[in-house]
Motif scaffolding. Structure first.
Motif, mmCIF file in Angstrom:
data_model
loop_
_atom_site.group_PDB
_atom_site.id
_atom_site.type_symbol
_atom_site.label_atom_id
_atom_site.label_comp_id
_atom_site.label_asym_id
_atom_site.label_seq_id
_atom_site.Cartn_x
_atom_site.Cartn_y
_atom_site.Cartn_z
ATOM 1 N N GLY A 185 65.907 6.407 6.778
ATOM 2 C CA GLY A 185 66.038 7.434 5.751
ATOM 3 C C GLY A 185 64.823 8.314 5.561
ATOM 4 O O GLY A 185 64.869 9.259 4.776
ATOM 5 N N GLU A 186 63.747 8.040 6.279
ATOM 6 C CA GLU A 186 62.522 8.838 6.133
ATOM 7 C C GLU A 186 62.555 10.094 6.998
ATOM 8 O O GLU A 186 63.270 10.170 7.995
ATOM 9 C CB GLU A 186 61.299 8.023 6.568
ATOM 10 C CG GLU A 186 60.845 6.965 5.619
ATOM 11 C CD GLU A 186 59.471 6.436 5.998
ATOM 12 O OE1 GLU A 186 58.582 6.459 5.139
ATOM 13 O OE2 GLU A 186 59.269 6.013 7.157
ATOM 14 N N VAL A 187 61.729 11.055 6.606
ATOM 15 C CA VAL A 187 61.267 12.107 7.510
ATOM 16 C C VAL A 187 59.773 11.876 7.693
ATOM 17 O O VAL A 187 59.019 11.877 6.715
ATOM 18 C CB VAL A 187 61.512 13.522 6.945
ATOM 19 C CG1 VAL A 187 60.974 14.573 7.916
ATOM 20 C CG2 VAL A 187 62.991 13.762 6.678
ATOM 21 N N VAL A 188 59.373 11.648 8.928
ATOM 22 C CA VAL A 188 57.968 11.361 9.240
ATOM 23 C C VAL A 188 57.453 12.418 10.209
ATOM 24 O O VAL A 188 58.069 12.671 11.250
ATOM 25 C CB VAL A 188 57.806 9.956 9.851
ATOM 26 C CG1 VAL A 188 56.370 9.739 10.324
ATOM 27 C CG2 VAL A 188 58.191 8.885 8.826
ATOM 28 N N SER A 189 56.348 13.060 9.839
ATOM 29 C CA SER A 189 55.737 14.078 10.696
ATOM 30 C C SER A 189 54.595 13.493 11.513
ATOM 31 O O SER A 189 53.849 12.634 11.031
ATOM 32 C CB SER A 189 55.195 15.233 9.851
ATOM 33 O OG SER A 189 56.229 16.055 9.399
ATOM 34 N N ILE A 190 54.472 13.995 12.738
ATOM 35 C CA ILE A 190 53.305 13.717 13.568
ATOM 36 C C ILE A 190 52.624 15.057 13.789
ATOM 37 O O ILE A 190 53.205 15.963 14.390
ATOM 38 C CB ILE A 190 53.697 13.091 14.917
ATOM 39 C CG1 ILE A 190 54.474 11.791 14.694
ATOM 40 C CG2 ILE A 190 52.457 12.836 15.768
ATOM 41 C CD1 ILE A 190 55.036 11.180 15.974
ATOM 42 N N ILE A 191 51.424 15.214 13.243
ATOM 43 C CA ILE A 191 50.725 16.494 13.335
ATOM 44 C C ILE A 191 49.431 16.314 14.135
ATOM 45 O O ILE A 191 48.945 15.198 14.323
ATOM 46 C CB ILE A 191 50.422 17.089 11.948
ATOM 47 C CG1 ILE A 191 49.448 16.210 11.162
ATOM 48 C CG2 ILE A 191 51.715 17.300 11.163
ATOM 49 C CD1 ILE A 191 48.950 16.861 9.872
ATOM 50 N N GLY A 192 48.913 17.444 14.591
ATOM 51 C CA GLY A 192 47.686 17.425 15.374
ATOM 52 C C GLY A 192 47.583 18.702 16.173
ATOM 53 O O GLY A 192 48.540 19.475 16.281
ATOM 54 N N ALA A 193 46.417 18.928 16.748
ATOM 55 C CA ALA A 193 46.172 20.146 17.527
ATOM 56 C C ALA A 193 46.915 20.081 18.859
ATOM 57 O O ALA A 193 47.455 19.041 19.254
ATOM 58 C CB ALA A 193 44.670 20.309 17.769
ATOM 59 N N ASN A 194 46.954 21.208 19.575
ATOM 60 C CA ASN A 194 47.500 21.219 20.931
ATOM 61 C C ASN A 194 46.765 20.188 21.792
ATOM 62 O O ASN A 194 45.542 20.097 21.750
ATOM 63 C CB ASN A 194 47.334 22.602 21.566
ATOM 64 C CG ASN A 194 48.411 23.569 21.124
ATOM 65 O OD1 ASN A 194 49.505 23.160 20.771
ATOM 66 N ND2 ASN A 194 48.086 24.855 21.132
ATOM 67 N N GLY A 195 47.519 19.430 22.564
ATOM 68 C CA GLY A 195 46.909 18.440 23.443
ATOM 69 C C GLY A 195 46.549 17.135 22.769
ATOM 70 O O GLY A 195 45.928 16.263 23.382
ATOM 71 N N ALA A 196 46.955 16.969 21.493
ATOM 72 C CA ALA A 196 46.601 15.749 20.762
ATOM 73 C C ALA A 196 47.434 14.540 21.195
ATOM 74 O O ALA A 196 47.068 13.403 20.922
ATOM 75 C CB ALA A 196 46.763 15.972 19.265
ATOM 76 N N GLY A 197 48.584 14.808 21.842
ATOM 77 C CA GLY A 197 49.445 13.709 22.287
ATOM 78 C C GLY A 197 50.742 13.605 21.511
ATOM 79 O O GLY A 197 51.473 12.616 21.649
ATOM 80 N N LYS A 198 51.074 14.624 20.735
ATOM 81 C CA LYS A 198 52.274 14.565 19.894
ATOM 82 C C LYS A 198 53.548 14.482 20.734
ATOM 83 O O LYS A 198 54.385 13.598 20.531
ATOM 84 C CB LYS A 198 52.334 15.784 18.968
ATOM 85 C CG LYS A 198 51.102 15.984 18.084
ATOM 86 C CD LYS A 198 51.264 17.132 17.117
ATOM 87 C CE LYS A 198 51.542 18.481 17.746
ATOM 88 N NZ LYS A 198 50.426 18.978 18.600
ATOM 89 N N SER A 199 53.710 15.414 21.665
ATOM 90 C CA SER A 199 54.915 15.416 22.497
ATOM 91 C C SER A 199 54.958 14.195 23.406
ATOM 92 O O SER A 199 56.034 13.646 23.673
ATOM 93 C CB SER A 199 54.984 16.703 23.332
ATOM 94 O OG SER A 199 55.177 17.831 22.495
ATOM 95 N N THR A 200 53.803 13.761 23.882
ATOM 96 C CA THR A 200 53.755 12.552 24.711
ATOM 97 C C THR A 200 54.257 11.345 23.934
ATOM 98 O O THR A 200 54.962 10.484 24.479
ATOM 99 C CB THR A 200 52.313 12.294 25.194
ATOM 100 O OG1 THR A 200 51.878 13.413 25.972
ATOM 101 C CG2 THR A 200 52.227 11.028 26.037
ATOM 102 N N THR A 201 53.915 11.288 22.658
ATOM 103 C CA THR A 201 54.400 10.192 21.817
ATOM 104 C C THR A 201 55.918 10.201 21.758
ATOM 105 O O THR A 201 56.567 9.157 21.930
ATOM 106 C CB THR A 201 53.806 10.303 20.398
ATOM 107 O OG1 THR A 201 52.378 10.235 20.481
ATOM 108 C CG2 THR A 201 54.302 9.180 19.508
ATOM 109 N N LEU A 202 56.514 11.375 21.546
ATOM 110 C CA LEU A 202 57.978 11.463 21.508
ATOM 111 C C LEU A 202 58.590 11.093 22.848
ATOM 112 O O LEU A 202 59.608 10.386 22.904
ATOM 113 C CB LEU A 202 58.426 12.868 21.109
ATOM 114 C CG LEU A 202 58.246 13.305 19.662
ATOM 115 C CD1 LEU A 202 59.105 14.535 19.377
ATOM 116 C CD2 LEU A 202 58.598 12.214 18.672
#
Length: 242
Positions: A34-51
Motif C-alpha cells: 500500500g505504500e508509495v516509495v520513492s528512490i531519488i538521487g542524481a544521474n548515475g546514482a544507481g536508481k534505474s539499476t536498482t529497479l
C-alpha cells in the motif's frame, strides 16, 4: 498494538554490476503493501539499476531480492508480471508498430480472463481518455506524454500488486507530468497498488510518496518518511535546488 505487515518487496544487500563496474553496492530497502516509495538521487546514482535488479532485467552479483514472501532474484524477468510485479521502464518502450489497443493487450498476455481484461482496458481508457481516442493508432505515432500513458496503461493491464515506475516525468510538459502523478496517486489510493517510483523530480516524487530512499554513487545514504526528507536541508540543497 497492530503488527506491521511483512514487506511486499525487500532488497537485502544487493550488489549489481555492468561487467566489472559495480553500479549499486549492498543496497537494502523495504517496501510495505500500500505504500508509495520513492528512490531519488542524481544521474548515475544507481536508481534505474536498482529497479532492473528487482525486475530481473539485471541479475545481482550478490544479495537477495524478495517479493511477496518469495525470493525472485533467480527468476527470469518475463515470469514476474504474472506474479503481480510490473514495470514501466525508462523511455516507455512501447511497441511502436502495434496499435494502442494491441499494446494494452500485450500487457495482459499471460491472462486468460477475457471479461476481466476487457474491464481493465475500459478502466485504462477512463484514466487516460486520449488513449481511447487513439486506440486504433500505432503507438509510434503518439506524443511522448501519450506514450507514457500507454506504457502505464499496459502495465496496469497485468493487474499489478507492485508497480515499478522509472522516470515517468522524463521529457514531458509540466501539465502532462501532473496528470501522470495524479494517476499514480489514484492507482495507489483507489486500486491499492504498491508503487516504487524512481524519479529525477525529487520534489514531486516525495510529495506523492510515503517514504523515500536516497542513492549516491550506488549506495543508500539516507532513508526516511517523505515529509522528513522534503524538510531536510541537505536534501533540499542537493536535489531541490535550494
Amino acid at each position: 498494538m497492530p503488527q506491521t505487515p511483512p514487506p511486499i518487496l525487500e532488497l537485502r544487500n544487493v550488489t549489481s554490476a555492468y561487467g566489472r563496474i559495480k553500479a549499486i553496492h549492498e543496497v537494502s530497502l523495504k517496501v510495505y503493501p500500500g505504500e508509495v516509495v520513492s528512490i531519488i538521487g542524481a544521474n548515475g546514482a544507481g536508481k534505474s539499476t536498482t529497479l532492473m535488479s528487482i525486475c530481473g532485467v539485471l541479475k545481482p552479483v550478490s544479495g537477495e531480492v524478495w517479493y511477496d514472501g518469495a525470493r525472485i532474484d533467480g527468476l527470469a524477468a518475463d515470469l514476474l508480471p504474472a506474479k503481480g510485479l510490473c514495470q514501466v521502464p525508462e523511455g516507455r518502450r512501447i511497441f511502436p508498430r502495434l496499435t494502442v489497443e494491441e499494446n494494452l493487450d500485450m500487457g495482459a498476455f499471460f491472462r486468460k480472463d477475457a471479461e476481466g481484461i476487457e474491464h481493465d482496458k475500459n478502466r485504462v481508457f477512463q484514466m487516460f481518455p486520449i488513449l481511447l481516442e487513439r486506440r486504433r493508432q500505432h503507438g509510434g505515432t503518439l506524443s511522448g506524454g501519450e506514450q507514457q500513458m500507454l506504457a502505464m496503461g499496459r502495465a496496469l493491464m497485468g493487474r499489478p500488486k507492485l508497480l515499478l515506475l522509472d522516470e515517468p516525468s522524463l521529457g514531458l510538459a509540466p501539465l502532462i507530468v501532473h496528470q501522470i502523478f495524479r494517476i499514480i496517486q489514484e492507482i495507489n489510493d483507489v486500486d491499492g497498488v504498491t508503487v516504487v517510483l524512481v524519479e529525477q523530480n525529487a520534489n514531486l516524487a516525495l510529495k506523492h510518496s510515503n517514504r523515500g530512499y536516497v542513492l549516491e554513487t550506488g549506495n543508500v545514504v539516507m532513508e526516511d518518511d517523505a515529509a522528513s526528507l522534503l524538510a531536510n536541508p541537505a536534501i533540499r540543497k542537493a536535489y531541490l535546488g535550494e
